[in-house]
Design an enzyme around this catalytic site. Sequence first.
Site, PDB file in Angstrom:
ATOM      1  N   GLN A  15       0.924  -1.087   0.034  1.00 48.92           N
ATOM      2  CA  GLN A  15      -0.049   0.027  -0.159  1.00 48.92           C
ATOM      3  C   GLN A  15       0.742   1.186  -0.090  1.00 48.92           C
ATOM      4  O   GLN A  15       2.092   1.367   0.396  1.00 48.92           O
ATOM      5  CB  GLN A  15      -0.969   0.063   1.068  1.00 48.92           C
ATOM      6  CG  GLN A  15      -1.933   1.154   1.210  1.00 48.92           C
ATOM      7  CD  GLN A  15      -2.981   0.966   2.339  1.00 48.92           C
ATOM      8  OE1 GLN A  15      -2.980  -0.017   2.846  1.00 48.92           O
ATOM      9  NE2 GLN A  15      -3.583   1.800   2.361  1.00 48.92           N
ATOM     10  N   GLY A  71      -2.310   4.334  -3.569  1.00 48.88           N
ATOM     11  CA  GLY A  71      -3.266   3.055  -3.776  1.00 48.88           C
ATOM     12  C   GLY A  71      -2.875   1.694  -3.071  1.00 48.88           C
ATOM     13  O   GLY A  71      -1.832   1.925  -2.544  1.00 48.88           O
ATOM     14  N   ASP A  87      10.849  10.294 -11.942  1.00 43.00           N
ATOM     15  CA  ASP A  87      11.055   9.794 -10.315  1.00 43.00           C
ATOM     16  C   ASP A  87      11.688   8.391 -10.404  1.00 43.00           C
ATOM     17  O   ASP A  87      11.197   7.409 -10.084  1.00 43.00           O
ATOM     18  CB  ASP A  87       9.490   9.505 -10.052  1.00 43.00           C
ATOM     19  CG  ASP A  87       9.295   9.422  -8.633  1.00 43.00           C
ATOM     20  OD1 ASP A  87      10.263   9.656  -7.921  1.00 43.00           O
ATOM     21  OD2 ASP A  87       8.300   9.065  -8.200  1.00 43.00           O
TER      22      ASP A  87
END
Length: 617
Positions: free
Chosen positions: A314, A318, A431
């Site tokens: 998690q 989400g 990222d």
Amino acid sequence: MSNRSLEMSVFVLSIFSLFVFVLGELGQSLPNCPESRCGSGPAIRFPFRLKGQQPNYCGYHGFDLSCTERNDTLLELPNLVKLYVQEIDYVYQVINVSDPDDCFLRQALNINFSASPFRFKDDLLYNYTLFNCSTAERNLIRNAPCLGAPGYEVYAIPGFNRISEYTLTSCTKMYDILSIPYIYSYEIYPEMSNASRNIIQLTWSKPACGLCEAGGGRCELKSDGTELCKMSHITPRTSGASTKLIIAGATLGSFLLLVAFIALYHLYRADRKEKENQARIEKFLEDYKALTPTRYTYADLKRITHQFKDKLGQGAYGTVFKGKLSSEILVAVKILNSSTGNGEEFINEVGTMGRIHHVNVVRLVGFCAEGFRRALVYEFLPNESLEKFIFSNDGYHHSLGWEKLQDIALGIAKGIEYLHQGCDQRILHFDIKPHNILLDDNFTPKISDFGLAKLCSKDQSIVSMTTARGTMGYIASEVFSRNFGNVSYKSDVYSFGMLLLEMVGGRKNIDVNVENRTENSNRVFFPEWIYDHLDRGEEMRIRIEEEGDAQIAKKLTIVGLWCIQWFPVDRPSMTIVVQMLEGDGDDLAMPPNPFNSTGMPAGRHYHQELPVISEVE
């Protein structure tokens, strides 16, 4: 006064006016239009009327009902469409209808609401193409038995699936049905009765009597054709204590109604915003229909994940569950949080990953966009993320071996090079970090999480940005300050360099536990520490187990140091990085010291003007 305050003031004033109006109407009786019904069917009152039993003023235009010989309540729509009325909700202004022959698809072709006060209640409507097939097709699951006949079966294929995905060798197209509610499959939902599966919900917006009904009143038609709300059970003869009690009750009830209206108003605003987000996503999915992977329903995801039984992890955006498309194909299903964002991450992931096909990029198998439920379906990678191996406290990352670490580094570099050079449009990830590098069962690295990605034209490399994006520790200097240069694909090169040095050191680049830290600093920046050791010709003091490991470690280190140069123009492209990693490393020169500003080469124009282009929408 702000727009929000003005809207609230107008709303409260409207409620106050309604309150005064309701009090002014106390003491008047209901119109002489008693409720009717067909047998045990639903109650019939304004805006509906029963033809032949109630006068015209008891109903509204287009709301005529009739009783059949079997005392079923019948609603007739334009184009001779006849439907049975099962239930009427006057508060929410919803009417449940069904086809007399339990075959809504037969009449759906003739439904046209342009001349009717009704419309489908569902906001999400679908197109279907009907085929008749001389033999049963095992891969078609939406069977429509009510349209079949001896010798052939009829199937309805939804528009969000590509017809080319199905085997239709024994099938002939019948016709298309446009913009109808979702058809529940007989095969997927065998537990549903035919009656439940056949229910269709209609709604109406005018006359708007729902609030009147919710307050205990009844609507009637005025002489000018508009509707009037009348409260019941109040007569002029009421006097004394009873009058005071009733007025007090009416006042309290109106106050509670005001509170309820305010709550409903906020719910309406939230619902409207969510619908706008849904419309934005639906438009995006329509534009990318030819590029997108398989679209799944939420029911499909529940089946794939066995009711979301096996949770893998998690995060902020989400929860990820393990699923099975078949006995051999495993997937990871990421259920996006409905409370975060406005659909931008969903659009970024699907729009970007739908274009990508590379061994070092995670494959997007499919997605789900059903109401407020949004999900992404990826290929399942059993070894999880690179972070698990290189940041292990027990040195577990060394079990991969330096050759395997070199292979992983080269795979990541090739994946980033593909994003920069191999797609129709250049993809900037923004990222790159160990957590977003996943490993398959052969430890092949795959780049994941394109929630922050941006697109730009291949012939231009600079992208305009209003805010910094990425993860601290991996964000390039120019993303924070344009004094270092413009934001471009070189920003991903910087992030890759930081990742590479963490693979070498087996720790976060900033680590309080690194050996030989200085007395005046309790936090040591590993890239600076290892650059100083290499520059002085000292050993790197990294665990070496086999012959040749030291050479690999040194090569990875030098490449990483080249990638983290402060100025983008000093960093190599990912194509050059791949060439450096594929070489033996003997001819690699040490880069300039990125931690000593006085060591910058003289005459270098670091503030050169470059054209800034806009992000591709």
